[in-house]
Scaffold this active site. Structure first.
Site, mmCIF file in Angstrom:
data_model
loop_
_atom_site.group_PDB
_atom_site.id
_atom_site.type_symbol
_atom_site.label_atom_id
_atom_site.label_comp_id
_atom_site.label_asym_id
_atom_site.label_seq_id
_atom_site.Cartn_x
_atom_site.Cartn_y
_atom_site.Cartn_z
ATOM 1 N N GLU A 1 81.930 33.718 49.603
ATOM 2 C CA GLU A 1 81.509 35.057 50.349
ATOM 3 C C GLU A 1 80.015 34.766 50.730
ATOM 4 O OE1 GLU A 1 82.820 37.746 51.233
ATOM 5 O OE2 GLU A 1 84.648 37.312 50.588
ATOM 6 N N TYR B 1 77.805 44.668 50.628
ATOM 7 C CA TYR B 1 78.819 43.950 51.106
ATOM 8 C C TYR B 1 79.508 43.107 50.187
ATOM 9 C CZ TYR B 1 82.265 41.065 53.129
ATOM 10 O OH TYR B 1 83.418 40.505 53.391
ATOM 11 N N ASP C 1 83.173 44.716 56.669
ATOM 12 C CA ASP C 1 82.507 43.546 57.338
ATOM 13 C C ASP C 1 82.834 43.832 58.820
ATOM 14 O OD1 ASP C 1 85.101 42.719 57.701
ATOM 15 O OD2 ASP C 1 84.470 40.820 57.233
ATOM 16 N N CYS D 1 94.009 41.842 64.889
ATOM 17 C CA CYS D 1 93.287 42.384 65.793
ATOM 18 C C CYS D 1 91.636 41.718 66.173
ATOM 19 C CB CYS D 1 92.734 43.834 64.670
ATOM 20 S SG CYS D 1 92.271 45.237 65.774
#
Ligand code: SF4
Length: 363
Positions: A48, A131, A149, A201
Site C-alpha cells: 500500500e 486511506y 482512493d 471502470c
C-alpha cells in the site's frame, strides 16, 4: 377502474454482485491472498505504501525485492535507512521510504513486531494516513473499513451519477462508498472496487458491458459515465529551473552527494547543483549560482525535465573534468562513484535522468 401501474423497484448496486465478480476476475497480485482470506499485514502495508502515487506494474519488482531483502518488519527496522533509500530509488516520493523505515522501527520497538489491527492504531503509525489505515484494516484484518482512493471515487461518481466536481464531492463519494461497504469480506470488497476501477471502470472508455453493476449504474443510464468524476479547473503547475554540475575525476569517478535528510528527496543521492528557483515567463537560461569549483565548464545542449507533485523542473547540466587538486577542494561530503556503477548509486528518477543525459551527450 383501471389500476395505476406499480413502478418497478429501481435496482440498487449491491456489494454481493461485486464480490461475485471479484472472485472470478480479480487481479492476481503478489501481495494478495486468495478471496476470503486475510493477507500478511506487513505485505499489505508494504504494497500500500509503494502503491501510493505509483502504478501496480512499477511496484511489483520493488515489492518483491524488498521482501527478499527484508522478509519481516523487524528485518526492515534493523536495516540502515540509507540501504532502504537505495532500494527505493526510482519509485519516487522519497518521504514515503523514510517514513516506511520509521514505521517499521515503531512497529518493531513499540508493538513487538506486530501491526495494530484497527484503523485508529494503524493511523497513529508514521507514514500511514486515513486511506492506508483503512486499506490495511480491511485487507489484512477484514475490518469494516471504508477504503476510498481515486478508483473508488471514479466508480462511485459514475454509479450514482454525481456531477458535482472533485474535490468538493469527496465527502459525498465517501458516504456512498460507505453505504456499499459490506460488514463481511470488507477487504475483498475494497480490493474489488479498486480492481473494477483499474480494469473495467477505467478513466477513459469504461467497459460497461462487462461491469457487474451495469444495469444499476446511473451514469451509464444517463450516458454521462465517461465524463465523471468532474474535476474543478486546475491551476497551472509552476516551473522551476536549476543547474546540475556533473564533475568527473581522471579515474572515471563522478561526484555525487547526499541531500539533507529533511525536505524534497531528503537523504537521497544527487548530482551537486544549484537551488531550484521558480521562474516566470520564457527565460531560456537556467538560474545559476557559483559552480562548486573554478574550472573550465561546458554546458550540455538540451535540458533535463522532471515533474514533481507541485512543480515542474528543468535542469541544465554543466560538465567538467577535474584535476586531483580541484576534486580535493570539493571536500569530504562528495561520494566519488565509478561511472559504470552509477546505476547502483540509488539516484532518484530526476538524478538518473541527469546521468542519462550526460552519458547520451558523451556518446
Ligand atoms: Fe463504471 Fe460502466 Fe460499471 Fe458504471 S457501468 S460502474 S460506468 S464500468
Amino acid at each position: 377502474m383501471a389500476r395505476k401501474p406499480v413502478p418497478k423497484p429501481v435496482a440498487k448496486p449491491d456489494s454481493d454482485d461485486l464480490l461475485a465478480w471479484y472472485d472470478r476476475h480479480r487481479r492476481r497480485l503478489p501481495w494478495r491472498a486468495l478471496p476470503g482470506k486475510t493477507s500478511d499485514p506487513y505485505a499489505v502495508w508494504l504494497s500500500e505504501i509503494m502503491l501510493q502515487q505509483t502504478t501496480v506494474a512499477a511496484v511489483k519488482s520493488y515489492y518483491e525485492n524488498f521482501l527478499a531483502l527484508w522478509p519481516t518488519v523487524a528485518d526492515l527496522a534493523a536495516a540502515p535507512v540509507a540501504e532502504v533509500m537505495t532500494a527505493w530509488a526510482g519509485l519516487g516520493y522519497y518521504a514515503r521510504a523514510r517514513n516506511l523505515h520509521k514505521c517499521a522501527s515503531v512497529v518493531a520497538a513499540d508493538h513487538g513486531g506486530v501491526f495494530p489491527d484497527t484503523e485508529e492504531g494503524l493511523n497513529a503509525l508514521p507514514g500511514i494516513g486515513p486511506y492506508t489505515a483503512a486499506a490495511i484494516a480491511a485487507i489484512a484484518f477484514d475490518r469494516h473499513a471504508v477504503v476510498v482512493d481515486g478508483n473508488v471515487e471514479r466508480v462511485m461518481a459514475r454509479l450514482f451519477a454525481v456531477t458535482e466536481p472533485l474535490p468538493q464531492s469527496k465527502a459525498r463519494l465517501r458516504e456512498l462508498a460507505a453505504r456499499l461497504t459490506p460488514d463481511e469480506r470488507a477487504g475483498d470488497y475494497a480490493q474489488g472496487v479498486m480492481d473494477l476501477g483499474a480494469t473495467v471502470c477505467t478513466p477513459k472508455s469504461p467497459a460497461c458491458v462487462i461491469c457487474p453493476w451495469n444495469d444499476r449504474c446511473e451514469g451509464r443510464k444517463l450516458g454521462i459515465a465517461e465524463t465523471l468524476p468532474r474535476k474543478a479547473a486546475k491551476v497551472e503547475t509552476p516551473l522551476r529551473r536549476g543547474v546540475a554540475y556533473w564533475m568527473m575525476r581522471a579515474d572515471g569517478c563522478v561526484a555525487l552527494q547526499r541531500r539533507p535528510p529533511k525536505g524534497l528527496l531528503g537523504g537521497m543521492t544527487e548530482v551537486p547543483g544549484s537551488d531550484w528557483i521558480e521562474q516566470k515567463g520564457r527565460a531560456k537560461a537556467a538560474v545559476g549560482e557559483t559552480p562548486p569549483v573554478a574550472t573550465k565548464w561546458r554546458v550540455l545542449p538540451g535540458v533535463v525535465e522532471h515533474v514533481f507533485t507541485h512543480f515542474r523542473l528543468q535542469l541544465i547540466v554543466h560538465t567538467a573534468d577535474l584535476t586531483a587538486a580541484q576534486a580535493k577542494k570539493l571536500g569530504p561530503g562528495i561520494i566519488w562513484t565509478p561511472l559504470e556503477k552509477i546505476g547502483a548509486a540509488g539516484l532518484p528518477s530526476v538524478m538518473a535522468k541527469v546521468a542519462k543525459h550526460v552519458i547520451k551527450g558523451m556518446g
